[in-house]
Design an enzyme around this catalytic site. Structure first.
Site, mmCIF file in Angstrom:
data_model
loop_
_atom_site.group_PDB
_atom_site.id
_atom_site.type_symbol
_atom_site.label_atom_id
_atom_site.label_comp_id
_atom_site.label_asym_id
_atom_site.label_seq_id
_atom_site.Cartn_x
_atom_site.Cartn_y
_atom_site.Cartn_z
ATOM 1 N N PRO A 1 0.834 -1.205 0.000
ATOM 2 C CA PRO A 1 0.000 0.000 0.000
ATOM 3 C C PRO A 1 0.866 1.252 0.000
ATOM 4 C CG PRO A 1 -0.676 -1.509 1.745
ATOM 5 C CD PRO A 1 0.595 -2.032 1.189
ATOM 6 N N GLU A 2 0.534 2.165 -0.888
ATOM 7 C CA GLU A 2 1.300 3.405 -1.028
ATOM 8 C C GLU A 2 0.375 4.591 -0.734
ATOM 9 O OE1 GLU A 2 3.534 3.226 -4.783
ATOM 10 O OE2 GLU A 2 3.249 1.057 -4.811
ATOM 11 N N LYS B 1 3.355 6.511 4.030
ATOM 12 C CA LYS B 1 2.550 5.287 3.971
ATOM 13 C C LYS B 1 2.050 4.870 5.355
ATOM 14 C CE LYS B 1 5.641 3.768 0.273
ATOM 15 N NZ LYS B 1 6.646 2.753 -0.109
ATOM 16 N N ARG C 1 2.601 -8.875 8.158
ATOM 17 C CA ARG C 1 3.754 -9.758 8.310
ATOM 18 C C ARG C 1 4.921 -8.937 8.830
ATOM 19 N NH1 ARG C 1 3.448 -12.425 2.507
ATOM 20 N NH2 ARG C 1 1.555 -11.239 2.213
ATOM 21 N N ARG D 1 20.014 14.923 -6.142
ATOM 22 C CA ARG D 1 20.357 13.500 -6.095
ATOM 23 C C ARG D 1 21.175 13.110 -7.327
ATOM 24 N NH1 ARG D 1 17.809 10.382 -2.445
ATOM 25 N NH2 ARG D 1 16.551 11.576 -0.979
ATOM 26 N N ARG E 1 14.154 -5.156 -7.160
ATOM 27 C CA ARG E 1 12.743 -4.769 -7.241
ATOM 28 C C ARG E 1 12.302 -4.760 -8.689
ATOM 29 N NH1 ARG E 1 12.859 -0.158 -3.293
ATOM 30 N NH2 ARG E 1 10.621 -0.468 -3.452
#
Length: 272
Positions: free
Chosen positions: A2-3, A58, A111, A151, A260
């Site tokens: 979930p974002e 989140k 979890r 960045r 990912r």
DNA sequence: AGGAGTACCCGGACGC
DNA sequence: TGCGTCCGGGTACTCC
């Protein structure tokens, strides 16, 4: 998993249901989910009223009437269900809160996720490194472009870094890159100013659209819920390997970057 | 700095 | 159907 859109959808739906209501009973089926002995957790929460529900990145923060907070992170696979009865009688939930109107809030699939009872101060401390909210009014296009431009890594790992902006995860980072027509592997120093501004617009557009649609959660929030998860079949590239790109028709490609999944259109997404 | 590696955890998907 | 195996994902940590 979930974002931002999923958590904000939960916050929006949950707020009118639980705010002003007192917790009457607390069931804990997995001690690791919480941060103190079960008895203490139950004793501290019983009788407490929820004042309001806040989302930070989140996380959801339940503000309690004793000044403490319940800090929730669903991590991967966590979900919420609300109603007088569980969705299925044999489902297991890590934590269940029963409210004074007979309704219950079920915390499932936790979890790696957690529900911690914290003082206001330690909750703030825990969230102190979170970057600005994507919709923070101070995060202007120029401010975002400057933040991103500071960045030096690749785009996708930076977008999912909660210190840059809070709330973007694996799915929406790909969706944002797709919308902005940039490759997730693009090197940030190579991005043009125009592309950084386009990424800003895409970030807001993608998150807003997904939130309006109810996010992509695949579980109902209440018994008669047909809203939550409405965005699941509107996702453009995530989990759509091999399907035609909605913009140019080329097959969507899946690559693994630093363990990912990354979905993108190799034809219409560019490296700057 | 950033990137790579790893641990955490267990429901559910998959294989036989 | 049933049992075993393995995977995924966000975060926090380490190390280079």
């Amino acid at each position: 998993m979930p974002e931002w859109p999923e958590m904000d959808t939960y916050r929006r739906l949950l707020s009118p249901l639980v705010c002003g209501h007192a917790i009457e009973a607390v069931e804990v089926n997995r001690e690791k989910t919480i941060n103190e002995p079960v008895g203490e957790f139950q004793a501290a929460l019983t009788g407490r009223k929820v004042l309001f529900v806040e989302r930070r990145g989140k996380h959801l923060l339940f503000h309690l009437d004793d000044g403490n907070r319940l800090l929730l992170h669903l991590m991967l696979g966590g979900w919420l269900y609300y109603g007088p009865r569980p969705e299925k009688e044999d489902s297991t939930y890590q934590v269940v809160l029963t409210f004074d109107d007979g309704n219950r809030l079920f915390f499932g699939g936790l979890r790696l996720g957690y529900l911690h009872r914290l003082s206001a101060k330690s909750a703030l401390e825990k969230l102190k490194d979170l970057g600005p909210d994507p919709f923070d009014s101070r995060l202007t296009p120029e401010a975002f472009a400057k933040r991103l431009g500071a960045r030096r890594g690749k785009l996708k790992p930076t977008l999912v870094d909660q210190k840059l902006v809070s709330g973007i995860g694996n799915c929406y980072s790909d969706e944002i890159c797709f919308d902005a027509e940039v490759l997730p592997t693009a090197s940030i120093p190579d991005l043009t100013e125009e592309t950084k501004l386009r990424l800003y617009r895409s970030m807001r557009k993608v998150l807003e659209e997904a939130t309006t649609n109810g996010g992509y959660m695949d579980r109902k929030f209440t018994e008669d819920d047909t809203y939550v998860g409405g965005h699941d079949d509107r996702v453009r590239v995530y989990d759509r390997e091999g399907e035609p790109c909605p913009r140019c028709g080329s097959p969507i490609r899946l690559e693994i970057v630093s363990s990912r999944k990354m979905f993108f259109c190799p034809a219409c997404q560019k490296d700057r």
